[in-house]
Design a protein around this motif. Structure first.
Motif, PDB file in Angstrom:
ATOM      1  N   PHE A 243       0.810  -1.214   0.000  1.00 27.75           N
ATOM      2  CA  PHE A 243       0.000   0.000   0.000  1.00 27.75           C
ATOM      3  C   PHE A 243       0.845   1.268   0.000  1.00 27.75           C
ATOM      4  CE2 PHE A 243      -2.080  -3.441   2.262  1.00 27.75           C
ATOM      5  CZ  PHE A 243      -3.304  -3.521   1.623  1.00 27.75           C
ATOM      6  N   ASN A 244       2.161   1.111   0.049  1.00 28.09           N
ATOM      7  CA  ASN A 244       3.046   2.261   0.219  1.00 28.09           C
ATOM      8  C   ASN A 244       3.692   2.662  -1.109  1.00 28.09           C
ATOM      9  OD1 ASN A 244       4.742   4.241   1.164  1.00 28.09           O
ATOM     10  ND2 ASN A 244       6.204   2.834   2.081  1.00 28.09           N
ATOM     11  N   PHE A 245       3.180   3.745  -1.709  1.00 28.82           N
ATOM     12  CA  PHE A 245       3.756   4.307  -2.927  1.00 28.82           C
ATOM     13  C   PHE A 245       4.067   5.782  -2.733  1.00 28.82           C
ATOM     14  CE2 PHE A 245       1.303   0.630  -4.225  1.00 28.82           C
ATOM     15  CZ  PHE A 245       2.181  -0.024  -5.084  1.00 28.82           C
ATOM     16  N   ILE A 246       4.390   6.127  -1.491  1.00 29.01           N
ATOM     17  CA  ILE A 246       4.606   7.525  -1.142  1.00 29.01           C
ATOM     18  C   ILE A 246       5.799   8.102  -1.890  1.00 29.01           C
ATOM     19  CG2 ILE A 246       5.166   9.098   0.751  1.00 29.01           C
ATOM     20  CD1 ILE A 246       3.628   7.270   2.620  1.00 29.01           C
ATOM     21  N   THR A 247       6.903   7.367  -1.905  1.00 27.14           N
ATOM     22  CA  THR A 247       8.112   7.875  -2.570  1.00 27.14           C
ATOM     23  C   THR A 247       7.886   8.088  -4.062  1.00 27.14           C
ATOM     24  OG1 THR A 247       9.502   6.734  -0.937  1.00 27.14           O
ATOM     25  CG2 THR A 247      10.552   7.430  -2.992  1.00 27.14           C
ATOM     26  N   ALA A 248       7.215   7.110  -4.688  1.00 25.77           N
ATOM     27  CA  ALA A 248       6.951   7.222  -6.127  1.00 25.77           C
ATOM     28  C   ALA A 248       6.081   8.429  -6.432  1.00 25.77           C
ATOM     29  CB  ALA A 248       6.294   5.939  -6.632  1.00 25.77           C
ATOM     30  N   VAL A 249       5.030   8.619  -5.637  1.00 29.82           N
ATOM     31  CA  VAL A 249       4.124   9.750  -5.863  1.00 29.82           C
ATOM     32  C   VAL A 249       4.838  11.068  -5.588  1.00 29.82           C
ATOM     33  CG1 VAL A 249       2.008  10.858  -5.047  1.00 29.82           C
ATOM     34  CG2 VAL A 249       2.067   8.390  -5.411  1.00 29.82           C
ATOM     35  N   ALA A 250       5.682  11.099  -4.577  1.00 31.64           N
ATOM     36  CA  ALA A 250       6.428  12.327  -4.267  1.00 31.64           C
ATOM     37  C   ALA A 250       7.343  12.736  -5.405  1.00 31.64           C
ATOM     38  CB  ALA A 250       7.232  12.142  -2.982  1.00 31.64           C
ATOM     39  N   HIS A 251       7.775  11.765  -6.203  1.00 31.44           N
ATOM     40  CA  HIS A 251       8.615  12.058  -7.370  1.00 31.44           C
ATOM     41  C   HIS A 251       7.782  12.256  -8.644  1.00 31.44           C
ATOM     42  CE1 HIS A 251      11.844  10.559  -4.726  1.00 31.44           C
ATOM     43  NE2 HIS A 251      12.646  11.267  -5.491  1.00 31.44           N
ATOM     44  N   GLY A 252       6.471  12.324  -8.485  1.00 37.63           N
ATOM     45  CA  GLY A 252       5.610  12.629  -9.619  1.00 37.63           C
ATOM     46  C   GLY A 252       5.193  11.446 -10.467  1.00 37.63           C
ATOM     47  N   GLN A 253       5.393  10.212  -9.990  1.00 36.67           N
ATOM     48  CA  GLN A 253       5.012   9.035 -10.754  1.00 36.67           C
ATOM     49  C   GLN A 253       3.531   8.716 -10.543  1.00 36.67           C
ATOM     50  OE1 GLN A 253       7.616   5.702 -10.024  1.00 36.67           O
ATOM     51  NE2 GLN A 253       9.444   6.985  -9.950  1.00 36.67           N
TER      52      GLN A 253
END
Length: 288
Positions: A243-253
């Motif tokens: 459930f953890n996609f925080i890093t990816a979303v923070a980089h605009g993915q």
């Protein structure tokens, strides 16, 4: 002995004041009784100050992320999204633990369950009603925190950008994570004390972020027994890293719709198993 069902016109009053009418319960279908319990659960949760305190603290963390982004040249958006979604992740899990134990564990600890089960209300219906009420409360809380992150991002960018759109599915997956934690808390609350249930749920939440390491360890160790144990842990324990996609979303993915669907299916299946086991244990528990 399990309390016998008897229909009266007296309402069941929880310690917080939420009531469920016996006449309404007796004349309703199973799903209506579940919704009646869920509504009472929602009222109880909204009146608890600890719930509001967690939300307030989450907002303070988001505000701090906004201020921190102001002094980080070129990293403002990344920091805001990273810290904001992390706040939703952590406080969503804490709220789930609180709801699972405060609503069901408190019923058992304070013997309120006797009064509830003296009505024409099944144990499974009571437990599922608590879960539905907790899910609604969590949904409102996660939506509130997500809106705060989006508003902070709008204030930072002075416009609505593509980042706003990718935050929403990431927050939805964090909501599914919170639901899984809620199911775990309800499961432990059916056979343990509230304090021990909180500890077990929190520990399993932490371990659930390391399940991928068990799979890697199973491929690297020389002992077949240890490798088998690691594989069992990998396939048995909840994998909260899903459930953890925080890093990816923070980089605009962006998150693919198929990915969101797979994670949602995993949450439904695993959460359904947890609730099924919880109902089975709750049905067989003797209250003394």
């Amino acid at each position: 002995m399990r309390p016998t069902a008897r229909a009266t016109d007296e309402p069941t009053i929880s310690p917080e004041g939420a009531s469920v009418s016996s006449r309404a319960i007796a004349s309703s279908h199973s799903w209506q009784r579940i919704l009646a319990v869920a509504r009472a659960c929602w009222v109880e949760a909204r009146r608890d100050r600890f719930h509001d305190s967690l939300l307030l603290f989450a907002l303070m963390v988001i505000a701090a992320a906004l201020l921190l982004g102001q002094i980080s040249v070129g990293q403002e958006r990344k920091i805001l999204i990273d810290v904001g979604l992390s706040a939703i992740r952590i406080f969503g899990a804490l709220l789930a633990i609180f709801l699972g134990l405060a609503l069901t564990g408190r019923d058992i600890e304070q013997r309120t369950v006797y009064m509830l089960l003296s009505k024409p209300l099944g144990r499974g219906e009571l437990l599922l009603g608590r879960f539905v009420g907790g899910a609604v409360t969590l949904g409102a809380s996660v939506t509130f925190m997500t809106a705060a992150v989006l508003l902070a991002l709008t204030f930072l960018t002075r416009s609505v950008t593509s980042l706003h759109a990718i935050i929403v599915p990431a927050a939805f997956l964090l909501y599914l994570q919170a639901l899984l934690v809620l199911a775990l808390a309800l499961l432990f609350a059916t056979f343990s004390t509230p304090v021990l249930s909180a500890i077990l749920t929190f520990v399993l939440f932490l371990i659930g972020h390391l399940t991928s390491d068990f799979a890697h360890l199973a491929e690297t160790v020389d002992s077949p027994g240890v490798a088998l144990l690691c594989r069992m842990l990998y396939y048995t324990l909840p994998n909260f890293q899903n459930f953890n996609f925080i890093t990816a979303v923070a980089h605009g993915q962006e998150l693919a719709l198929s990915l969101v669907g797979k994670v949602s299916l995993y949450a439904i299946l695993y959460g359904g198993i947890l609730l099924l086991v919880a109902v089975m244990i709750f049905e067989r528990r003797e209250f003394r």
